[in-house]
Design an enzyme around this catalytic site. Structure first.
Site, short mmCIF file in Angstrom:
data_model
loop_
_atom_site.label_atom_id
_atom_site.label_comp_id
_atom_site.label_asym_id
_atom_site.label_seq_id
_atom_site.Cartn_x
_atom_site.Cartn_y
_atom_site.Cartn_z
CG LEU A 105 -2.10 0.96 1.25
CD1 LEU A 105 -3.05 0.68 0.09
CD2 LEU A 105 -2.83 0.86 2.58
CG ASP A 106 0.68 4.42 -2.88
OD1 ASP A 106 0.51 5.44 -2.19
OD2 ASP A 106 -0.12 4.05 -3.76
CB ALA A 107 4.58 6.32 1.07
CG ASP A 108 1.95 9.50 -1.84
OD1 ASP A 108 2.58 9.99 -0.89
OD2 ASP A 108 2.35 9.50 -3.02
CB SER A 109 -2.54 4.64 -0.36
OG SER A 109 -2.45 5.05 -1.70
#
Length: 250
Positions: A105-109
């Site tokens: 789950l990418d850092a921006d999510s």
């Protein structure tokens, strides 16, 4: 016990995922009977001595699986050379050993993420052939019309091949933004963000709300809960295929 691939044995021991175990094999960190092992090698842990970084391979204990509500800015890696905060930093030190994130789950999510020491579970939830669903609530710029949502449902080309059909429905529109609920049965790199950008409605906020039927519920951001065997064991089964109509969903 019959001979098995070393990456499978390492993952089953709870040290890491199979993919990470292959990296360890490539780096020469694994030995069998004192000899450096390679990717593809097999061994019988009851008849042979397996070491990782000079330490004997531990026997399989009780599997650990937890659900965490990952905040924005936290990365899914177990460690980060750049010193960024990782999901393991959200746990007490005594619980961190052997755990790894199931997928990314990418850092921006933000939102639902599983951590485990069970390599088989990681494989079942991340390999495309098992088709487990993941659900997201996504704020996008603008109000995508129904033909655009239909294109999203049918699939778009990413990296030279079409994405799988998805369930997409608009929950509400608010000024110049819309809230969508999206259910995917695959997980390509930053897939939702790339598809939204391609359709002209960039993502403003992305939250994962459920993984394979396990809901995030009211779990507070940055908090986590252990899952019982009754909750995680059904995830080892292949998900049932689902037919998703292309008709309007909102």
């Amino acid at each position: 016990m019959t001979r098995q691939r070393l990456q499978k044995l390492i993952a089953a021991a709870g040290l890491c995922s199979r993919r990470r175990a292959e990296e360890w094999l490539q780096a020469g960190r694994v030995t069998v009977d004192g000899q450096i092992a390679r990717v593809g090698d097999q061994a019988d842990p009851q008849q042979q001595t397996i070491h990782v970084d000079g330490l004997p391979l531990p026997s399989r204990g009780v599997a650990r699986v937890l659900l965490i509500n990952k905040p924005v800015g936290v990365i899914c890696s177990c460690d980060d050379p750049q010193g960024r905060r990782t999901v393991l930093d959200l746990l007490p030190p005594q619980h961190r050993a052997g755990l790894h994130s199931v997928g990314r789950l990418d850092a921006d999510s933000h939102g639902a993420l599983l951590l485990t020491d069970l390599g088989e579970l990681t494989l079942k939830l991340t390999h495309p052939r098992y088709s487990h669903a993941k659900t997201y609530r996504v704020w996008v710029k603008g109000v995508p019309p129904e033909p655009v949502l239909d294109r999203w449902r049918r699939g778009l080309p990413l990296d030279g091949r079409l994405t799988r059909p998805a369930r997409v429905r608009r929950l509400r529109a608010w000024g110049d933004r819309s809230l969508l609920e999206i259910e995917l049965r695959e997980g390509r790199n930053r897939q939702i963000r790339r598809m939204a950008e391609a359709l002209g409605h960039p993502v403003l906020d992305l939250q994962r709300t459920a993984i394979a039927g396990l809901p995030l519920g009211d779990l507070a951001e940055g908090c986590w809960i252990w899952l019982s065997e009754g909750e995680w064991k059904p995830l080892l089964k292949r998900a049932d295929p689902m037919e998703w109509p292309n008709s309007p969903c909102d």
